[in-house]
Design a protein around this motif. Structure first.
Motif, PDB file in Angstrom:
ATOM      1  N   ALA A   1      41.940  51.938  25.870  1.00 25.02           N
ATOM      2  CA  ALA A   1      42.518  50.921  24.910  1.00 25.02           C
ATOM      3  C   ALA A   1      43.662  50.393  25.608  1.00 25.02           C
ATOM      4  CB  ALA A   1      42.725  51.926  23.814  1.00 25.02           C
ATOM      5  N   THR A   2      44.478  51.133  26.066  1.00 26.23           N
ATOM      6  CA  THR A   2      45.832  50.701  26.473  1.00 26.23           C
ATOM      7  C   THR A   2      45.460  49.662  27.728  1.00 26.23           C
ATOM      8  OG1 THR A   2      47.039  52.640  25.963  1.00 26.23           O
ATOM      9  CG2 THR A   2      48.257  51.154  27.436  1.00 26.23           C
ATOM     10  N   LEU A   3      44.697  50.111  28.595  1.00 26.28           N
ATOM     11  CA  LEU A   3      44.516  49.031  29.357  1.00 26.28           C
ATOM     12  C   LEU A   3      43.721  47.816  28.982  1.00 26.28           C
ATOM     13  CD1 LEU A   3      43.833  48.357  32.570  1.00 26.28           C
ATOM     14  CD2 LEU A   3      41.654  49.695  32.424  1.00 26.28           C
ATOM     15  N   PHE A   4      42.922  47.874  27.877  1.00 26.52           N
ATOM     16  CA  PHE A   4      42.283  46.667  27.335  1.00 26.52           C
ATOM     17  C   PHE A   4      43.359  45.689  26.775  1.00 26.52           C
ATOM     18  CE2 PHE A   4      40.676  44.277  23.668  1.00 26.52           C
ATOM     19  CZ  PHE A   4      39.505  43.481  24.355  1.00 26.52           C
ATOM     20  N   PHE A   5      44.235  46.403  25.996  1.00 28.64           N
ATOM     21  CA  PHE A   5      45.407  45.458  25.362  1.00 28.64           C
ATOM     22  C   PHE A   5      46.087  44.822  26.256  1.00 28.64           C
ATOM     23  CE2 PHE A   5      49.748  45.382  23.947  1.00 28.64           C
ATOM     24  CZ  PHE A   5      49.643  44.237  23.144  1.00 28.64           C
ATOM     25  N   TRP A   6      46.753  45.380  27.503  1.00 26.49           N
ATOM     26  CA  TRP A   6      47.564  44.876  28.294  1.00 26.49           C
ATOM     27  C   TRP A   6      46.922  43.865  29.413  1.00 26.49           C
ATOM     28  CZ3 TRP A   6      52.330  44.520  27.145  1.00 26.49           C
ATOM     29  CH2 TRP A   6      53.009  45.496  26.345  1.00 26.49           C
TER      30      TRP A   6
ATOM     31  N   VAL B   1      46.664  40.838  26.948  1.00 24.95           N
ATOM     32  CA  VAL B   1      47.931  40.094  27.239  1.00 24.95           C
ATOM     33  C   VAL B   1      48.031  39.322  28.288  1.00 24.95           C
ATOM     34  CG1 VAL B   1      50.392  40.409  27.095  1.00 24.95           C
ATOM     35  CG2 VAL B   1      48.998  41.668  25.435  1.00 24.95           C
ATOM     36  N   ALA B   2      47.832  39.806  29.464  1.00 28.89           N
ATOM     37  CA  ALA B   2      47.900  39.016  30.873  1.00 28.89           C
ATOM     38  C   ALA B   2      46.846  38.125  30.773  1.00 28.89           C
ATOM     39  CB  ALA B   2      47.550  40.148  31.885  1.00 28.89           C
ATOM     40  N   HIS B   3      45.677  38.396  30.304  1.00 25.13           N
ATOM     41  CA  HIS B   3      44.539  37.125  30.362  1.00 25.13           C
ATOM     42  C   HIS B   3      44.861  36.199  29.652  1.00 25.13           C
ATOM     43  CE1 HIS B   3      40.855  35.462  28.902  1.00 25.13           C
ATOM     44  NE2 HIS B   3      40.337  35.631  30.127  1.00 25.13           N
ATOM     45  N   ALA B   4      45.344  36.346  28.315  1.00 21.41           N
ATOM     46  CA  ALA B   4      45.993  35.204  27.431  1.00 21.41           C
ATOM     47  C   ALA B   4      47.041  34.269  28.310  1.00 21.41           C
ATOM     48  CB  ALA B   4      46.631  35.633  26.293  1.00 21.41           C
ATOM     49  N   ALA B   5      48.065  35.116  28.872  1.00 21.61           N
ATOM     50  CA  ALA B   5      49.252  34.421  29.387  1.00 21.61           C
ATOM     51  C   ALA B   5      48.640  33.446  30.838  1.00 21.61           C
ATOM     52  CB  ALA B   5      50.234  35.562  29.840  1.00 21.61           C
ATOM     53  N   VAL B   6      48.080  34.236  31.534  1.00 20.27           N
ATOM     54  CA  VAL B   6      47.330  33.546  32.806  1.00 20.27           C
ATOM     55  C   VAL B   6      46.381  32.573  32.439  1.00 20.27           C
ATOM     56  CG1 VAL B   6      48.209  35.327  34.414  1.00 20.27           C
ATOM     57  CG2 VAL B   6      45.758  35.331  33.423  1.00 20.27           C
ATOM     58  N   TYR B   7      45.760  32.588  31.411  1.00 22.71           N
ATOM     59  CA  TYR B   7      44.702  31.497  30.936  1.00 22.71           C
ATOM     60  C   TYR B   7      45.529  30.251  30.794  1.00 22.71           C
ATOM     61  CZ  TYR B   7      40.052  30.102  29.440  1.00 22.71           C
ATOM     62  OH  TYR B   7      38.674  29.443  29.388  1.00 22.71           O
TER      63      TYR B   7
ATOM     64  N   ARG C   1      43.311  35.274  36.120  1.00 22.55           N
ATOM     65  CA  ARG C   1      42.579  35.235  34.840  1.00 22.55           C
ATOM     66  C   ARG C   1      41.500  36.079  35.014  1.00 22.55           C
ATOM     67  NH1 ARG C   1      40.053  30.176  33.591  1.00 22.55           N
ATOM     68  NH2 ARG C   1      38.278  31.359  34.077  1.00 22.55           N
ATOM     69  N   THR C   2      40.423  36.035  35.849  1.00 18.65           N
ATOM     70  CA  THR C   2      39.194  36.696  35.907  1.00 18.65           C
ATOM     71  C   THR C   2      39.602  38.306  36.126  1.00 18.65           C
ATOM     72  OG1 THR C   2      38.273  34.841  36.824  1.00 18.65           O
ATOM     73  CG2 THR C   2      37.043  37.111  37.456  1.00 18.65           C
ATOM     74  N   LEU C   3      40.564  38.673  37.098  1.00  9.04           N
ATOM     75  CA  LEU C   3      41.035  39.888  37.334  1.00  9.04           C
ATOM     76  C   LEU C   3      41.498  40.805  35.859  1.00  9.04           C
ATOM     77  CD1 LEU C   3      42.814  39.662  40.621  1.00  9.04           C
ATOM     78  CD2 LEU C   3      40.554  40.734  40.057  1.00  9.04           C
ATOM     79  N   ALA C   4      42.069  39.819  35.105  1.00 10.83           N
ATOM     80  CA  ALA C   4      42.645  40.435  34.034  1.00 10.83           C
ATOM     81  C   ALA C   4      41.406  40.675  33.031  1.00 10.83           C
ATOM     82  CB  ALA C   4      43.730  39.383  33.277  1.00 10.83           C
TER      83      ALA C   4
ATOM     84  N   PHE D   1      38.319  41.278  33.720  1.00 12.68           N
ATOM     85  CA  PHE D   1      37.577  42.437  34.432  1.00 12.68           C
ATOM     86  C   PHE D   1      38.493  43.876  33.996  1.00 12.68           C
ATOM     87  CE2 PHE D   1      34.720  39.395  36.290  1.00 12.68           C
ATOM     88  CZ  PHE D   1      33.858  39.700  35.765  1.00 12.68           C
ATOM     89  N   ALA D   2      39.810  43.703  33.962  1.00 14.76           N
ATOM     90  CA  ALA D   2      40.253  44.862  33.757  1.00 14.76           C
ATOM     91  C   ALA D   2      40.339  45.222  32.549  1.00 14.76           C
ATOM     92  CB  ALA D   2      41.924  44.588  33.947  1.00 14.76           C
ATOM     93  N   GLY D   3      40.096  44.498  31.362  1.00 13.76           N
ATOM     94  CA  GLY D   3      40.025  44.704  30.062  1.00 13.76           C
ATOM     95  C   GLY D   3      38.556  45.300  29.842  1.00 13.76           C
ATOM     96  N   THR D   4      37.654  44.770  30.614  1.00 16.08           N
ATOM     97  CA  THR D   4      36.126  45.476  30.684  1.00 16.08           C
ATOM     98  C   THR D   4      36.137  46.883  30.796  1.00 16.08           C
ATOM     99  OG1 THR D   4      35.310  43.037  30.820  1.00 16.08           O
ATOM    100  CG2 THR D   4      33.893  45.065  31.474  1.00 16.08           C
ATOM    101  N   VAL D   5      37.051  47.286  32.109  1.00 19.76           N
ATOM    102  CA  VAL D   5      37.304  48.439  32.574  1.00 19.76           C
ATOM    103  C   VAL D   5      37.712  49.456  31.606  1.00 19.76           C
ATOM    104  CG1 VAL D   5      38.107  50.087  34.394  1.00 19.76           C
ATOM    105  CG2 VAL D   5      37.120  47.803  35.091  1.00 19.76           C
ATOM    106  N   GLY D   6      38.829  49.124  30.817  1.00 22.02           N
ATOM    107  CA  GLY D   6      39.194  49.685  29.725  1.00 22.02           C
ATOM    108  C   GLY D   6      38.030  50.001  28.737  1.00 22.02           C
ATOM    109  N   GLU D   7      37.342  48.985  28.240  1.00 19.79           N
ATOM    110  CA  GLU D   7      36.354  49.337  27.359  1.00 19.79           C
ATOM    111  C   GLU D   7      35.270  50.324  27.748  1.00 19.79           C
ATOM    112  OE1 GLU D   7      35.801  45.238  24.727  1.00 19.79           O
ATOM    113  OE2 GLU D   7      34.955  45.097  26.941  1.00 19.79           O
ATOM    114  N   LEU D   8      34.617  50.023  28.948  1.00 16.06           N
ATOM    115  CA  LEU D   8      34.024  51.004  29.655  1.00 16.06           C
ATOM    116  C   LEU D   8      34.306  52.442  29.918  1.00 16.06           C
ATOM    117  CD1 LEU D   8      32.366  48.906  32.662  1.00 16.06           C
ATOM    118  CD2 LEU D   8      31.475  49.401  30.582  1.00 16.06           C
TER     119      LEU D   8
END
Length: 130
Positions: free
Chosen positions: A89-94, A97-103, A111-114, A116-123
């Motif tokens: 959950a923490t990974l997803f949130f941050w 945040v990074a995804h929105a900023a870099v987008y 942006r793509t890395l951010a 996928f990092a969120g997706t890893v958090g969900e997994l």
């Protein structure tokens, strides 16, 4: 409240505040305030590219928030919330945040890395449900 639930709340807050970013750009554009406060008839005034990216970043967060919320809430209700779900959950949130900023900034590779990092958090959370 657990870390998982706090990250869900903070993600909801991010979702609520992202429109402020692109609304400020819209309102500061020539004709934007008059258009925004008016009946919005006719063509909207042109928007900077970063404003359009902000709209898309917000839409992307909205699309992903439902899955994240379901995973966090099911893990919590099933008694499966633990250190791994908190990390996810923490990974997803941050990552969001990074995804929105870099987008908004237009940094496509990051942006793509951010994302996928969120997706890893969900997994990580999903793995704890099985």
């Amino acid at each position: 409240m657990t870390t998982d639930l706090w990250m869900l709340v903070w993600t909801a807050m991010l979702c609520l505040t992202l429109p402020v970013v692109y609304a400020s750009g819209r309102l500061s554009s020539p004709g934007g305030l008059a258009y925004g406060m008016g009946n919005r008839e006719g063509e909207p005034p042109p928007e900077p590219a970063w404003v359009k990216r902000g709209v898309r970043a917000h839409a992307n967060l909205v699309e992903n928030l439902a899955v994240f919320a379901i995973l966090v809430l099911v893990a919590h209700l099933a008694g499966r919330a633990n250190a791994t779900t908190a990390l996810g959950a923490t990974l997803f949130f941050w990552a969001r945040v990074a995804h929105a900023a870099v987008y908004v900034l237009g940094l496509t590779g990051i942006r793509t890395l951010a994302f996928f990092a969120g997706t890893v958090g969900e997994l990580l959370i999903l793995a704890q449900l099985f």
